[in-house]
Design a protein around this motif. Structure first.
Motif, PDB file in Angstrom:
ATOM      1  N   VAL A   1     -43.419 -47.356  53.552  1.00 48.14           N
ATOM      2  CA  VAL A   1     -44.701 -47.860  54.048  1.00 48.14           C
ATOM      3  C   VAL A   1     -44.891 -47.489  55.513  1.00 48.14           C
ATOM      4  O   VAL A   1     -45.982 -47.075  55.931  1.00 48.14           O
ATOM      5  N   GLU A   2     -43.835 -47.612  56.307  1.00 49.72           N
ATOM      6  CA  GLU A   2     -43.932 -47.245  57.721  1.00 49.72           C
ATOM      7  C   GLU A   2     -44.183 -45.755  57.890  1.00 49.72           C
ATOM      8  O   GLU A   2     -44.926 -45.332  58.779  1.00 49.72           O
ATOM      9  N   GLY A   3     -43.575 -44.932  57.018  1.00 56.27           N
ATOM     10  CA  GLY A   3     -43.700 -43.489  57.155  1.00 56.27           C
ATOM     11  C   GLY A   3     -44.964 -42.907  56.554  1.00 56.27           C
ATOM     12  O   GLY A   3     -45.525 -41.940  57.085  1.00 56.27           O
ATOM     13  N   ILE A   4     -45.427 -43.478  55.443  1.00 56.92           N
ATOM     14  CA  ILE A   4     -46.606 -42.945  54.743  1.00 56.92           C
ATOM     15  C   ILE A   4     -47.872 -43.684  55.147  1.00 56.92           C
ATOM     16  O   ILE A   4     -48.928 -43.082  55.337  1.00 56.92           O
ATOM     17  N   GLY A   5     -47.772 -44.988  55.283  1.00 56.24           N
ATOM     18  CA  GLY A   5     -48.929 -45.774  55.692  1.00 56.24           C
ATOM     19  C   GLY A   5     -49.048 -47.058  54.895  1.00 56.24           C
ATOM     20  O   GLY A   5     -48.713 -47.097  53.702  1.00 56.24           O
ATOM     21  N   GLU A   6     -49.508 -48.110  55.557  1.00 58.54           N
ATOM     22  CA  GLU A   6     -49.717 -49.375  54.863  1.00 58.54           C
ATOM     23  C   GLU A   6     -50.877 -49.242  53.893  1.00 58.54           C
ATOM     24  O   GLU A   6     -51.880 -48.602  54.185  1.00 58.54           O
ATOM     25  N   ARG A   7     -50.720 -49.834  52.713  1.00 61.90           N
ATOM     26  CA  ARG A   7     -51.705 -49.754  51.629  1.00 61.90           C
ATOM     27  C   ARG A   7     -51.900 -48.319  51.144  1.00 61.90           C
ATOM     28  O   ARG A   7     -52.949 -47.970  50.616  1.00 61.90           O
ATOM     29  N   LYS A   8     -50.864 -47.496  51.305  1.00 62.89           N
ATOM     30  CA  LYS A   8     -50.930 -46.107  50.844  1.00 62.89           C
ATOM     31  C   LYS A   8     -49.798 -45.751  49.886  1.00 62.89           C
ATOM     32  O   LYS A   8     -49.765 -44.638  49.370  1.00 62.89           O
ATOM     33  N   VAL A   9     -48.886 -46.680  49.654  1.00 65.13           N
ATOM     34  CA  VAL A   9     -47.738 -46.427  48.787  1.00 65.13           C
ATOM     35  C   VAL A   9     -47.929 -47.152  47.464  1.00 65.13           C
ATOM     36  O   VAL A   9     -48.347 -48.312  47.426  1.00 65.13           O
ATOM     37  N   SER A  10     -47.622 -46.456  46.376  1.00 64.41           N
ATOM     38  CA  SER A  10     -47.704 -47.013  45.026  1.00 64.41           C
ATOM     39  C   SER A  10     -46.313 -46.996  44.411  1.00 64.41           C
ATOM     40  O   SER A  10     -45.555 -46.037  44.602  1.00 64.41           O
ATOM     41  N   VAL A  11     -45.963 -48.064  43.687  1.00 64.16           N
ATOM     42  CA  VAL A  11     -44.614 -48.183  43.128  1.00 64.16           C
ATOM     43  C   VAL A  11     -44.699 -48.503  41.638  1.00 64.16           C
ATOM     44  O   VAL A  11     -45.770 -48.782  41.101  1.00 64.16           O
ATOM     45  N   ILE A  12     -43.536 -48.479  40.989  1.00 71.40           N
ATOM     46  CA  ILE A  12     -43.452 -48.840  39.580  1.00 71.40           C
ATOM     47  C   ILE A  12     -42.593 -50.088  39.436  1.00 71.40           C
ATOM     48  O   ILE A  12     -41.577 -50.243  40.125  1.00 71.40           O
ATOM     49  N   GLY A  13     -43.023 -50.990  38.563  1.00 71.10           N
ATOM     50  CA  GLY A  13     -42.258 -52.193  38.289  1.00 71.10           C
ATOM     51  C   GLY A  13     -41.250 -51.938  37.183  1.00 71.10           C
ATOM     52  O   GLY A  13     -41.622 -51.571  36.068  1.00 71.10           O
ATOM     53  N   LEU A  14     -39.985 -52.097  37.500  1.00 74.26           N
ATOM     54  CA  LEU A  14     -38.904 -51.864  36.548  1.00 74.26           C
ATOM     55  C   LEU A  14     -37.885 -52.988  36.663  1.00 74.26           C
ATOM     56  O   LEU A  14     -37.817 -53.665  37.702  1.00 74.26           O
ATOM     57  N   PRO A  15     -37.079 -53.210  35.635  1.00 82.67           N
ATOM     58  CA  PRO A  15     -35.988 -54.178  35.774  1.00 82.67           C
ATOM     59  C   PRO A  15     -35.105 -53.803  36.963  1.00 82.67           C
ATOM     60  O   PRO A  15     -34.698 -52.651  37.117  1.00 82.67           O
ATOM     61  N   GLY A  16     -34.851 -54.754  37.835  1.00 84.57           N
ATOM     62  CA  GLY A  16     -34.046 -54.501  39.018  1.00 84.57           C
ATOM     63  C   GLY A  16     -34.855 -54.199  40.257  1.00 84.57           C
ATOM     64  O   GLY A  16     -34.307 -54.175  41.369  1.00 84.57           O
ATOM     65  N   ALA A  17     -36.162 -53.954  40.096  1.00 85.75           N
ATOM     66  CA  ALA A  17     -37.025 -53.699  41.249  1.00 85.75           C
ATOM     67  C   ALA A  17     -37.548 -55.026  41.798  1.00 85.75           C
ATOM     68  O   ALA A  17     -37.304 -56.098  41.240  1.00 85.75           O
ATOM     69  N   LEU A  18     -38.288 -54.952  42.897  1.00 81.82           N
ATOM     70  CA  LEU A  18     -38.874 -56.148  43.486  1.00 81.82           C
ATOM     71  C   LEU A  18     -40.051 -56.632  42.643  1.00 81.82           C
ATOM     72  O   LEU A  18     -40.575 -55.911  41.789  1.00 81.82           O
ATOM     73  N   THR A  19     -40.487 -57.854  42.902  1.00 79.52           N
ATOM     74  CA  THR A  19     -41.671 -58.380  42.237  1.00 79.52           C
ATOM     75  C   THR A  19     -42.925 -57.811  42.890  1.00 79.52           C
ATOM     76  O   THR A  19     -42.883 -57.285  44.013  1.00 79.52           O
ATOM     77  N   ALA A  20     -44.038 -57.944  42.206  1.00 73.00           N
ATOM     78  CA  ALA A  20     -45.306 -57.479  42.765  1.00 73.00           C
ATOM     79  C   ALA A  20     -45.615 -58.196  44.076  1.00 73.00           C
ATOM     80  O   ALA A  20     -46.092 -57.579  45.041  1.00 73.00           O
ATOM     81  N   ALA A  21     -45.344 -59.492  44.128  1.00 69.68           N
ATOM     82  CA  ALA A  21     -45.615 -60.256  45.349  1.00 69.68           C
ATOM     83  C   ALA A  21     -44.764 -59.759  46.513  1.00 69.68           C
ATOM     84  O   ALA A  21     -45.234 -59.678  47.656  1.00 69.68           O
ATOM     85  N   ALA A  22     -43.510 -59.414  46.238  1.00 67.45           N
ATOM     86  CA  ALA A  22     -42.635 -58.909  47.296  1.00 67.45           C
ATOM     87  C   ALA A  22     -43.114 -57.552  47.794  1.00 67.45           C
ATOM     88  O   ALA A  22     -43.116 -57.283  49.007  1.00 67.45           O
ATOM     89  N   TYR A  23     -43.526 -56.686  46.883  1.00 74.91           N
ATOM     90  CA  TYR A  23     -44.063 -55.388  47.298  1.00 74.91           C
ATOM     91  C   TYR A  23     -45.351 -55.568  48.103  1.00 74.91           C
ATOM     92  O   TYR A  23     -45.586 -54.859  49.082  1.00 74.91           O
ATOM     93  N   GLU A  24     -46.180 -56.499  47.684  1.00 81.69           N
ATOM     94  CA  GLU A  24     -47.424 -56.755  48.414  1.00 81.69           C
ATOM     95  C   GLU A  24     -47.132 -57.165  49.854  1.00 81.69           C
ATOM     96  O   GLU A  24     -47.786 -56.689  50.796  1.00 81.69           O
ATOM     97  N   ALA A  25     -46.148 -58.029  50.042  1.00 80.66           N
ATOM     98  CA  ALA A  25     -45.793 -58.487  51.384  1.00 80.66           C
ATOM     99  C   ALA A  25     -45.299 -57.342  52.261  1.00 80.66           C
ATOM    100  O   ALA A  25     -45.409 -57.403  53.495  1.00 80.66           O
ATOM    101  N   LEU A  26     -44.785 -56.279  51.637  1.00 81.63           N
ATOM    102  CA  LEU A  26     -44.286 -55.121  52.379  1.00 81.63           C
ATOM    103  C   LEU A  26     -45.374 -54.080  52.639  1.00 81.63           C
ATOM    104  O   LEU A  26     -45.104 -53.053  53.266  1.00 81.63           O
ATOM    105  N   GLY A  27     -46.592 -54.332  52.141  1.00 78.68           N
ATOM    106  CA  GLY A  27     -47.698 -53.422  52.414  1.00 78.68           C
ATOM    107  C   GLY A  27     -47.966 -52.381  51.355  1.00 78.68           C
ATOM    108  O   GLY A  27     -48.676 -51.397  51.603  1.00 78.68           O
ATOM    109  N   VAL A  28     -47.416 -52.575  50.145  1.00 79.12           N
ATOM    110  CA  VAL A  28     -47.633 -51.633  49.042  1.00 79.12           C
ATOM    111  C   VAL A  28     -49.038 -51.818  48.472  1.00 79.12           C
ATOM    112  O   VAL A  28     -49.544 -52.940  48.373  1.00 79.12           O
ATOM    113  N   ALA A  29     -49.666 -50.715  48.064  1.00 75.97           N
ATOM    114  CA  ALA A  29     -51.049 -50.751  47.578  1.00 75.97           C
ATOM    115  C   ALA A  29     -51.158 -51.077  46.095  1.00 75.97           C
ATOM    116  O   ALA A  29     -52.076 -51.779  45.674  1.00 75.97           O
TER     117      ALA A  29
END
Length: 327
Positions: free
Chosen positions: A262-290
């Motif tokens: 997020v720091e390198g690409i940009g806030e609200r510019k990174v997209s992720v996939i939810g998988l077993p072992g990954a963070l929750t959607a709320a945790a990703y949101e708090a980190l600035g994921v889009a």
């Protein structure tokens, strides 16, 4: 297989009392998916329509206003999708692979957009992931887009060798955004594909929401994670400069890696996939994921439920009660 009694055409329907309709007002219909053989691609979907009787209309879970596609232009849907990427809340999209699943997800009030699952569509037609022919993929994502009112973003693999033309076909089918993966091709080649997508969308007058995917992690091999992070950031910045809306970085990303991206690409510019072992959607949101999507996971959950049902039916034979009529 459907029997003859499963489909009633107007001239074969049993007589019953109905409220009168206008002369030119069509009867509401439901779509029944069948399969036919296609010489080139094997199993291929076709649809026929049958009258929707009063009981079906009253018990159907999916409301007509959700499945209707009237009212919004393709360009308006595309702008809506871009606005969802830019919103403070993380965009959660559940991946679907067919029309009936798309309608079931679209019926939920929380659904703001739908993503198609390239892996799921490939599996449905008996293809390996990444090998679905373009015409089969465009046909299916077009059927999904036509069946729901919310914006649809599609997994278009690597663009099928002509990312611009693939984008034009997707837009013509009603799709307003896409994932297109770089497969770690040379950076200049990957950037050229992004530029071709944006150029094709502009020619169609659609602000296409490109979620440009970099495989820096999933195809990075055994290299140190720091190299994958640096590669993802370099590629992500280049994709954004070329006009992408966001950068999709699949992989099981912990908080530290996500923060760096997020720091390198940009806030609200990174997209992720939810998988077993990954963070929750709320945790990703708090980190600035889009955005967060779920890839093949929804189909795996559905198939697991189907296997469990089949196992129960082979065992006790008990038929579950109280199931909603989602199809």
């Amino acid at each position: 297989m459907l029997g003859a009694t499963d489909i009633h055409r107007p001239d074969q329907s049993p007589k019953r009392t109905r409220r009168s309709r206008g002369r030119n007002q069509p009867k509401p219909t439901r779509f029944i998916s069948l399969c036919s053989l296609n010489d080139q691609h094997g199993i291929y979907p076709v649809s026929i329509t049958a009258p929707l009787d009063d009981q079906d209309r009253n018990s159907r879970l999916v409301p007509a206003e959700v499945t209707s596609v009237e009212g919004m232009t393709t360009a308006a849907k595309a702008q809506t999708l871009i606005d969802l990427y830019d919103a403070p809340e993380i965009l959660r999209v559940v991946n679907v692979w067919d029309v009936v699943g798309a309608r079931a997800v679209a019926a939920l009030p929380e659904t703001k957009a739908i993503a198609t699952a390239g892996h799921g569509i490939a599996a449905s037609f008996g293809y390996d992931d990444g090998s679905t022919p373009r015409d089969v993929m465009i046909d299916m994502v077009g059927r999904i887009a036509a069946a729901v009112r919310v914006p649809v973003t599609a997994d278009l693999d690597d663009g099928y060798g002509d990312a611009g033309e693939t984008t034009r076909l997707a837009i013509a089918a009603g799709v307003v955004g896409a994932n297109v993966e770089d497969r770690l091709k040379p950076l200049a080649e990957s950037v050229a594909a992004v530029e071709a997508i944006i150029k094709a969308a502009e020619a169609e007058g659609v602000p296409f929401a490109l979620n440009a995917r970099t495989d820096a992690f999933v195809r990075g091999g055994g290299r140190p994670v720091e190299e994958s992070v640096a590669d993802a950031i370099q590629r992500g910045r280049a994709f954004l400069d070329a006009g992408a809306t966001a950068v999709f970085v699949p992989g099981i990303l912990d908080a530290n890696i996500t923060r760096q991206l997020v720091e390198g690409i940009g806030e609200r510019k990174v997209s992720v996939i939810g998988l077993p072992g990954a963070l929750t959607a709320a945790a990703y949101e708090a980190l600035g994921v889009a955005r967060i999507s779920y890839g093949p996971l929804p189909q795996r959950v559905a198939l697991t439920a189907l296997q469990e049902l089949a196992s129960d039916l082979y065992g006790t034979g008990a038929i579950p009660a109280g199931l909603p009529a989602l199809n």
